[in-house]
Each structure stands twice: as C-alpha cells, then as structure tokens.
Design an enzyme around this catalytic site. Sequence first.
Site, short mmCIF file in Angstrom:
data_model
loop_
_atom_site.label_atom_id
_atom_site.label_comp_id
_atom_site.label_asym_id
_atom_site.label_seq_id
_atom_site.Cartn_x
_atom_site.Cartn_y
_atom_site.Cartn_z
N GLU B 50 4.45 19.90 -13.17
CA GLU B 50 4.11 20.81 -12.07
C GLU B 50 5.04 22.02 -11.99
O GLU B 50 4.65 23.10 -11.55
CB GLU B 50 4.12 20.07 -10.73
N PHE B 112 2.01 6.08 0.12
CA PHE B 112 2.20 6.26 -1.32
C PHE B 112 2.02 7.73 -1.69
O PHE B 112 1.06 8.36 -1.28
CB PHE B 112 1.19 5.39 -2.08
N GLN B 113 2.92 8.25 -2.46
CA GLN B 113 2.93 9.65 -2.88
C GLN B 113 2.86 10.62 -1.70
O GLN B 113 2.20 11.65 -1.77
CB GLN B 113 1.82 9.94 -3.89
N LYS B 162 -6.03 14.89 1.99
CA LYS B 162 -7.23 14.48 1.27
C LYS B 162 -8.46 14.41 2.18
O LYS B 162 -9.57 14.74 1.76
CB LYS B 162 -7.00 13.11 0.61
N MET B 478 26.11 30.98 -22.03
CA MET B 478 26.73 31.78 -20.98
C MET B 478 27.84 31.00 -20.31
O MET B 478 28.91 31.53 -20.02
CB MET B 478 25.68 32.21 -19.96
#
Lengths: 175, 564
Positions: B50, B112-113, B162, B478
């Site tokens: 993602e 969940f999630q 949802k 760097m």
Amino acid sequence: MRHIISVLVENEFGVLSRVAGLFSGRGFNIESLCVAETLDPTISTMTIVTSGNEAIIEQVLKQLNKLINVIKVVDFKELDYVSREMVLVKVNAEERTRAEILRMTEIFRGKIIDVSPKTYTLLITGDDEKLRAFLTLIKPLGIKELVRTGPIAIARGEKVIKLKDKPLEGGEEDG
Amino acid sequence: MKKTGAQIFVEALKIEGVENIFCYPGGATLNITDALTDHSEIHQIVVRHEQGAVHASDGYARASGKVGVSLVTSGPGATNTVTGIATAYMDSIPIVIFTCQVNTMLIGNDAFQEADIVGITRPCTKHSYLVKDVKDLARIIKEAFYIARSGRPGPVLVDIPKDVSSGICDFKYPEKVNIRSYQPTYNGHLGQIKKAIKQIAASKKPVLYTGGGIITSGASAELVKFAEQLSIPVVNTLMGLGGVPGGHKLFLGMLGMHGTYAANMAITSSDLIIAIGARFDDRATGKVDEFAPHAKIIHVDIDPTSISKNIKVDIPIVGDSRSVLKKMVEIVEAEKEEFKAYKASIGPWLNETEQWKKNFPLTYVRNGTLKPQYVIEKVFELTDGKAIIATEVGQNQMWTAQFFKFLKPRTLLTSGGLGTMGFGFPAAIGAQVAFPKSLVVDIAGDGSIQMNIQELGTAVQFNLPVKVVILNNGYLGMVRQWQELFYEKRYTWTCLECAPDFVKLADAYGAAGYRIESEDEVESVLREAFHNGRPTLIDVKVNPEESVYPMVPAGASLKEMLLV
C-alpha cells in the site's frame, strides 16, 4: 504572553481532536479549553487560553485558520473584552467554620449550591484574579475538592463576532 | 437514481475525471473492487504494497498536475499508507486516499483489521473524512477532490466503512462545493504587491528564491519573464527545480545544504530576497540567524502559515504564485520609468553572481573510478534532459539535483520535505502511468531501492517501462558521509554488507537487468536500457566513498561551505 482565543468551528465529530492535535503536534501551549454549542447548532465555540511570544501566537492563529473545519478565529488581545470563569469548591463545613464560609461566599458574590452535614459546595464566578483570591482565603478552612472551568470571553460593547468568511491573515493586509 | 455506495464511488470518480487509480484489495474493499470490475475506463493499477500505491498516486500527481488517487483496505492496508501520505503532505501534493473501513457498527470495537486511520493520519493530511452514511458519500468525494487540489494542495483521506459501500441511496453528484470555512486566497493584495515592486526598484542586489509553489501553480513562464524583465538572478529550492530552465543565464542553481556556491553566496550578499512559493526550510536556509543577513524579505505564498514561520518577513503577500507573478510582470511593464535607476545599477550585481558561477561551478574529481555524478550527467545527455526523473533520498537525490539540469517543471519527482527513502521507484511508476510514452528514470541508491523494490512486480505486470539507475556504492551513502565528516569515520549501520544481485533480481521479476562497472560502459548500457521498452534495473557500481559537495554542515550558515 497569555492570550484568550475564540475559535468558531463546525459542530462535527473529530473537530476537537484536530484542534487539540494541532496544539500538541506543533508544541503550542494550551492552558485551558472550553467548548460548547452556539445559538446556531451547526457551530461550536472553543475558547482557548494559550501563551507564547508574538511569533508563536501568530502561528497559532494562522494554523487554526488553516484547519478546514475552523470557521473563524479571534484573538481577544485585539479587542476589548470581558471574560469569566467558574469554580465549584467543596469545603469542610463544620460548626465553627460554617458562618465564615457563608460570609466569604457572600463577599465574593458566590452561591452555595449543595449542602451536606459536613460540607458546602460553593459556586464562584469571576476572572482569574478573583478566583485565586477567593481560593486563598477559603483554603485554610479545608478544601476537599475543586473543579474549575477555563475562561470564556466576549467582546465588550456592541461589537459582535460575526460569522463571515475567515478573516484574511496578517500577511494579507498592509503592515 | 438509486445506487450502492460502491457504485456511487465509481460514478463520482468518473465525474472527477479520474482515469487511473493505484490500489490493493482486502476484505473491506470488496464492494468497491467488485463495482470496478466492469469499468476499465478507470485503469486500476494493483501494486504490491500500500505504501507503493500512495507514492505512485503522488508521482502521478507530481508529473501530471492532476489529483492522484489510491484505494486500499482497512487496518494494515490503511496504516501502510501513512508514510506515503506524510510524504505528499510535506510536499503539498494533491492526492486523495480512499481507505476502506470495517462496518460502522463495529468501529471502536477493535474489530478484525480495524484501525482508526482518520485519527492516525490527522496530523499529516490536509483534511480527512470518515463517511458514516452513504447519503454523504457523493458530497464528501466532491469535497475531498476540491480540497486536495485547491489552495495549498495536499492529501485528503476518505475512510469508507463496508456498510457504506454496500448501502443504497439516491445518487446525485453535487455540482458545486460549498465549504463556508475554506476559501483559499489566490489573488495577492494589490497594495502589498505594489509595495514589493517599490522595494525591488530600490534594491541593488535582488535574488528570486523560488520553490515548489512555482511548479504547483504553473508559474514557470511568469517567473522566467519576471526574472528577465528585471535581470534578477534566481535560486531554486529542491522542490523548485525545473521552475527555471537549468541552463538559464540568470539561474544560479539550488541553494542550501548541498546548493551551489553561487546560490548560497547570492543569498548571503543579497539586499532583497523575493521568496515565491518557498517556505524557508532548514535545509535551504542553513543557520536561520545568518540567512540573508543584509536583505529585506518579500514572501509570496498561498499558505499564510508559511509566512514569517521560520524567518521574519518584511513584505508578506498571501496568494497564488502564478497570479501574483502575473500581476508583478504587468506592473513592472506599466511602470518602466520607475526602474531606470534600478536598471542602471544592476550590472555589478549580475557580474558578481556570474563570477561565482564561473569560478565555483559544481564539479567532481575524475580519477578513472566510476563516479555517480558522471552517470547522472550521462543520463541527462542521453535523454536531452527530456526524461521525467524520480529520485530516492540521500546522495542519489542530491547528485541528481546538482547534475541533472532540469529544463521543465514537473520533470523532477523527489521527496523534498519528508525525505522518504523508497519514494522514487513507485513515484516513477505513477509518472509512467500518467505518461506512458515518456522516458521515466528513477535515480536510486542501493539502500533506497530496497525499500520498495517489490513494486518491480507492478511495473512488469502493467508494462510500465520505468528505468531504475541504482548508484550502488554499498553504503547508505548520505549517512555514511556524515559519519565520515562528523563521527570519525565510524560507519556503524551504514555499510550494506548483504545486497541482492540486482541483475538476477530484475530477471526473477521478468524485468531487464544490466550492470555497469566502469565509465566506458555507461553510455552504451544506458542507451540500450533506455530503448528496450521494458521495466529495467541498472546496477551501477560507483565509487563507494564518493561524497556530495559542496556541503553546508547542519546548523552552519550558508556561507560556511565545504567545497570539495
């Protein structure tokens, strides 16, 4: 320098967290915060007491204005205003102190709003100085608990904080 | 007409003109994923992580100027977007991130999630929404796109539960946005602009210090015109590169920590800084107290909070860079008389800046080893400077800024504010989606490329022939450079002792892989790689301990430069 800032915001969930998050995220001071709905139920007023030098306060005002849900920001340093806060104090009220507490409350134009055999609950309103003076006097008599609001403020006279567009920030106007 | 939330989402995107979205599915996206099945007019690029989706949408937005769109699932899908969102926020990039969320009834239950992504991203979004009712969805999408692209652009997150995407209501897309608390100021205050012009006419050593605002507002042409009108030397921030053609006679290069001698000396000697669409970042200013010590400062910015934040400004102008520059050009044109004395006395200043440019150009030692700067010069040469260049972060980024002479706006995609390693490759993928026919090159380091290397899968699957030039020095260069200079060469953590064989890795993904080990291979391999039509990794084994110079040590003033 201490500033009282009035912030008109959309009365929606999450707005308080945006404002509070702004202060913590940018390291600004927040001494007290009062939030309540206005006459228009879609708008709330947040009265915030903050402190900082001129540059910090300028950033506080600009950053608040930048939040999408903030409708208007007013720094009361720029206006003549009156402000009040309120304190509820539960004090020991024994035989020998009852009269003294009553007298003191009267002098400070407070009220007794709850009574029990051993306690009084007092309500006092005023500015910071007055409340502090009162608390100093009442403390020796035995404060059991104390709850205090932060100040709320309103402009003096006919001046009204109008709900127009956000004001253009300092940069916009001359000087 | 009645539609589900998912259908409303699709229709709204079409009306907004969205042609590409970068996405990753999950349980919570399913309603929307399914609704998109029959809508190939919205090209759906499925990434591998993602974070890649958000960086790709960001690169898409930077290259095209359009709003970039990503769509991910709830919980971990949403939290994986955070670095991408913060990156876009720091660089004012217009993107809309759609995260899906568990059912409204479950929110707050540790389902969940489930993650409070609106809460998590609040400090790094321009604005965010949790859609609680399908009836609000169309309006919120409209507002999200509007807020993302207007004013000072930025990321807007929309969290869609949802049951909202499955909910049904009448669909009507609002024609106008009406947010009473949000009205960006585009036109600068005329009085202030006139004051600024007067100040310029009275100056002897003016410098235009310009940044990403020039790119965002499309003000390049106006900036060049204004600079030429009054012969004002221009320095750019990293985000502003491409705002003035790299070879322009008035262009002094990038200022700041790894800026050019000419740019930093011009700032230090100037009597008037005209800052436009730049925000006085610490990497640009060096020690703030000694920044432009002799100068008055004019600052044009669309975001009032940027003005007088780091440096006290004498003449603030809140407004869009382009509209303000346009006005300035007009006023100067109309008041030519006022500039007679100015024009008569600007010569010595131009000579001075020209001398700095000539005597202290960007340079590096050619000693037979393969130098990263040489590789970048070759990339520039072979592409005629016409490629879209993404960078990762660190030495690769600074060498690119120094040695690729950006000719046009929106040709440099780099994480300037947040400094996100792993940004460049997915951003290049996004730019390639926006411009399928252009050559898109990511100039990477061997450290950075490993942060989002999984997106090779995306590039191969969607035939996105992005070229990744890995300046492979075996170090996190760097940080190693700072250890060399300030930590007695103790290279703790910065030596990447185990790295993959990038050529084999490319092959494993079905991409093309090349290796370059000496100077004489550079041109031929790059030429082939740029013409092979495939996603490509080019592993360039550069001199391991090459450092980026000039350098202004952190906290030092711009005039204290380490030259080589």
